[in-house]
Design a protein around this motif. Structure first.
Motif, PDB file in Angstrom:
ATOM      1  N   MET A  95     -30.317   2.830  63.369  1.00  0.00           N
ATOM      2  CA  MET A  95     -30.542   2.281  64.694  1.00  0.00           C
ATOM      3  C   MET A  95     -30.159   0.805  64.702  1.00  0.00           C
ATOM      4  O   MET A  95     -30.429   0.078  63.751  1.00  0.00           O
ATOM      5  CB  MET A  95     -32.009   2.455  65.096  1.00  0.00           C
ATOM      6  CG  MET A  95     -32.473   3.898  65.124  1.00  0.00           C
ATOM      7  SD  MET A  95     -34.207   4.057  65.585  1.00  0.00           S
ATOM      8  CE  MET A  95     -34.127   3.551  67.301  1.00  0.00           C
ATOM      9  N   GLU A  96     -29.524   0.386  65.779  1.00  0.00           N
ATOM     10  CA  GLU A  96     -29.075  -0.990  65.896  1.00  0.00           C
ATOM     11  C   GLU A  96     -29.900  -1.727  66.952  1.00  0.00           C
ATOM     12  O   GLU A  96     -30.207  -1.167  68.008  1.00  0.00           O
ATOM     13  CB  GLU A  96     -27.600  -1.022  66.287  1.00  0.00           C
ATOM     14  CG  GLU A  96     -26.679  -0.432  65.231  1.00  0.00           C
ATOM     15  CD  GLU A  96     -25.231  -0.444  65.680  1.00  0.00           C
ATOM     16  OE1 GLU A  96     -24.436  -1.173  65.050  1.00  0.00           O
ATOM     17  OE2 GLU A  96     -24.910   0.240  66.667  1.00  0.00           O
ATOM     18  N   TYR A  97     -30.236  -2.967  66.630  1.00  0.00           N
ATOM     19  CA  TYR A  97     -31.017  -3.788  67.547  1.00  0.00           C
ATOM     20  C   TYR A  97     -30.420  -5.186  67.617  1.00  0.00           C
ATOM     21  O   TYR A  97     -29.838  -5.676  66.640  1.00  0.00           O
ATOM     22  CB  TYR A  97     -32.466  -3.932  67.076  1.00  0.00           C
ATOM     23  CG  TYR A  97     -33.214  -2.655  66.817  1.00  0.00           C
ATOM     24  CD1 TYR A  97     -33.848  -1.974  67.842  1.00  0.00           C
ATOM     25  CD2 TYR A  97     -33.304  -2.145  65.524  1.00  0.00           C
ATOM     26  CE1 TYR A  97     -34.557  -0.815  67.603  1.00  0.00           C
ATOM     27  CE2 TYR A  97     -34.010  -0.985  65.271  1.00  0.00           C
ATOM     28  CZ  TYR A  97     -34.634  -0.319  66.314  1.00  0.00           C
ATOM     29  OH  TYR A  97     -35.322   0.838  66.069  1.00  0.00           O
ATOM     30  N   TRP A  98     -30.578  -5.825  68.762  1.00  0.00           N
ATOM     31  CA  TRP A  98     -30.374  -7.270  68.876  1.00  0.00           C
ATOM     32  C   TRP A  98     -31.728  -7.856  69.242  1.00  0.00           C
ATOM     33  O   TRP A  98     -32.273  -7.580  70.314  1.00  0.00           O
ATOM     34  CB  TRP A  98     -29.330  -7.598  69.940  1.00  0.00           C
ATOM     35  CG  TRP A  98     -27.924  -7.494  69.402  1.00  0.00           C
ATOM     36  CD1 TRP A  98     -27.159  -8.505  68.907  1.00  0.00           C
ATOM     37  CD2 TRP A  98     -27.133  -6.309  69.296  1.00  0.00           C
ATOM     38  NE1 TRP A  98     -25.940  -8.042  68.490  1.00  0.00           N
ATOM     39  CE2 TRP A  98     -25.894  -6.692  68.723  1.00  0.00           C
ATOM     40  CE3 TRP A  98     -27.348  -4.960  69.617  1.00  0.00           C
ATOM     41  CZ2 TRP A  98     -24.877  -5.774  68.466  1.00  0.00           C
ATOM     42  CZ3 TRP A  98     -26.329  -4.055  69.357  1.00  0.00           C
ATOM     43  CH2 TRP A  98     -25.116  -4.458  68.798  1.00  0.00           C
ATOM     44  N   ILE A  99     -32.289  -8.614  68.323  1.00  0.00           N
ATOM     45  CA  ILE A  99     -33.656  -9.111  68.466  1.00  0.00           C
ATOM     46  C   ILE A  99     -33.619 -10.582  68.857  1.00  0.00           C
ATOM     47  O   ILE A  99     -32.937 -11.401  68.219  1.00  0.00           O
ATOM     48  CB  ILE A  99     -34.437  -8.903  67.158  1.00  0.00           C
ATOM     49  CG1 ILE A  99     -34.634  -7.391  66.923  1.00  0.00           C
ATOM     50  CG2 ILE A  99     -35.780  -9.624  67.185  1.00  0.00           C
ATOM     51  CD1 ILE A  99     -35.251  -7.054  65.587  1.00  0.00           C
ATOM     52  N   LYS A 100     -34.375 -10.917  69.901  1.00  0.00           N
ATOM     53  CA  LYS A 100     -34.409 -12.285  70.410  1.00  0.00           C
ATOM     54  C   LYS A 100     -35.219 -13.164  69.465  1.00  0.00           C
ATOM     55  O   LYS A 100     -36.368 -12.876  69.153  1.00  0.00           O
ATOM     56  CB  LYS A 100     -35.014 -12.312  71.817  1.00  0.00           C
ATOM     57  CG  LYS A 100     -34.934 -13.664  72.499  1.00  0.00           C
ATOM     58  CD  LYS A 100     -35.509 -13.611  73.912  1.00  0.00           C
ATOM     59  CE  LYS A 100     -34.701 -12.703  74.811  1.00  0.00           C
ATOM     60  NZ  LYS A 100     -33.322 -13.220  75.064  1.00  0.00           N
TER      61      LYS A 100
END
Length: 269
Positions: A1-6
């Motif tokens: 799973m891919e995420y862009w985390i702030k």
């Protein structure tokens, strides 16, 4: 799973959560100037054994946002905290290579090891990448300044030259080309900013604040982070084990990948 985390209002970092149902979690922090893909040969070994492998691209590198600032170790460590909190990670092994290893040490000291039960350091750039008064074991300041100048002048050539120092074992031309591309994915300004951070950052006092079991893996032929740095880490971190890699340079994760993977998986348990 891919995420862009702030991690800041206008900065997101990329995270690849591989095998999220794995029984034990390892969060990998890459070295300069690559990204999380450098650990491909660890992921492929560890996933079939049931481990959850999480690869994070530090800001400025790989698929993460590339702001103009925030490349000191404190901010990079704070980014790790944001990822650990966002994913709800607990009882993990935090592993870092080179500059990534230095940042993981800063994380352990600055955030009291939040969420981390074990630390793994791979050719780590600590307690100082460069020589300092009372610490003659690192590279010279002039060497780092030459890297910075070369990046301003001809970044692809700098990356090629750096890649030739990286591995002790001979690698194929296709592998060398692939590794070169990892460095090109970084922004030029982040590549330079982290290089400049090496001149300012010290972790002598951070080492003593690491309170978890720590594995130190380091190639004795390392031309980037010289082997005496590993000895200093071992002396400074109370509950640590140092494993020398007799046939490795800076890229021990590939030079002796079978031994590397075996030692890491045994340590994680």
């Amino acid at each position: 799973m891919e995420y862009w985390i702030k991690v800041e209002p206008d900065v997101n970092v990329y995270v690849n959560d591989i095998n999220p149902l794995g029984r034990k979690t390892i969060l990998f922090i890459h070295g300069w100037p690559a990204n999380h893909k450098m650990f491909e040969y660890q992921y492929n070994y560890l996933m079939p054994l049931g481990y959850r492998c999480i690869g994070m691209d530090m800001r400025g590198f790989g698929n993460s946002d590339k702001p103009l600032g925030g490349y000191d170790y404190n901010r990079l460590a704070d980014d790790i905290r944001c990822v650990i909190e966002a994913l709800g990670l607990r009882d993990i092994t935090l592993g870092g290579h080179s500059t990534g290893g230095a940042v993981t040490i800063r994380y352990m000291a600055r955030h009291n090891g939040y969420g981390v039960s074990k630390l793994a350091l791979f050719a780590s750039a600590a307690p100082s990448l460069i020589q300092r008064p009372g610490f003659p074991y690192g590279s010279t300041q002039e060497t780092v300044e030459q890297i910075i100048k070369a990046t301003y002048r001809d970044r692809p050539k700098m990356l090629r030259d750096f890649g030739e120092l990286f591995f002790y074992q001979k690698v194929s031309q296709p592998f060398s080309d692939w590794f070169f591309q990892l460095g090109l994915q970084a922004a030029s300004w982040s590549t330079i900013a982290v290089s400049k951070a090496w001149l300012a950052e010290e972790l002598f006092y951070d080492l003593a604040k690491v309170q978890v079991p720590t594995l130190i893996l380091h190639g004795i032929h390392d031309q980037v982070c010289l082997y005496p740095l590993a000895v200093a880490q071992h002396q400074g971190i109370r509950n640590s084990v140092l494993v020398p890699f007799e046939n490795s340079g800076h890229g021990l994760f590939y030079d002796e990948r079978e031994k590397f993977n075996r030692e890491l998986s045994r340590f994680v348990g």
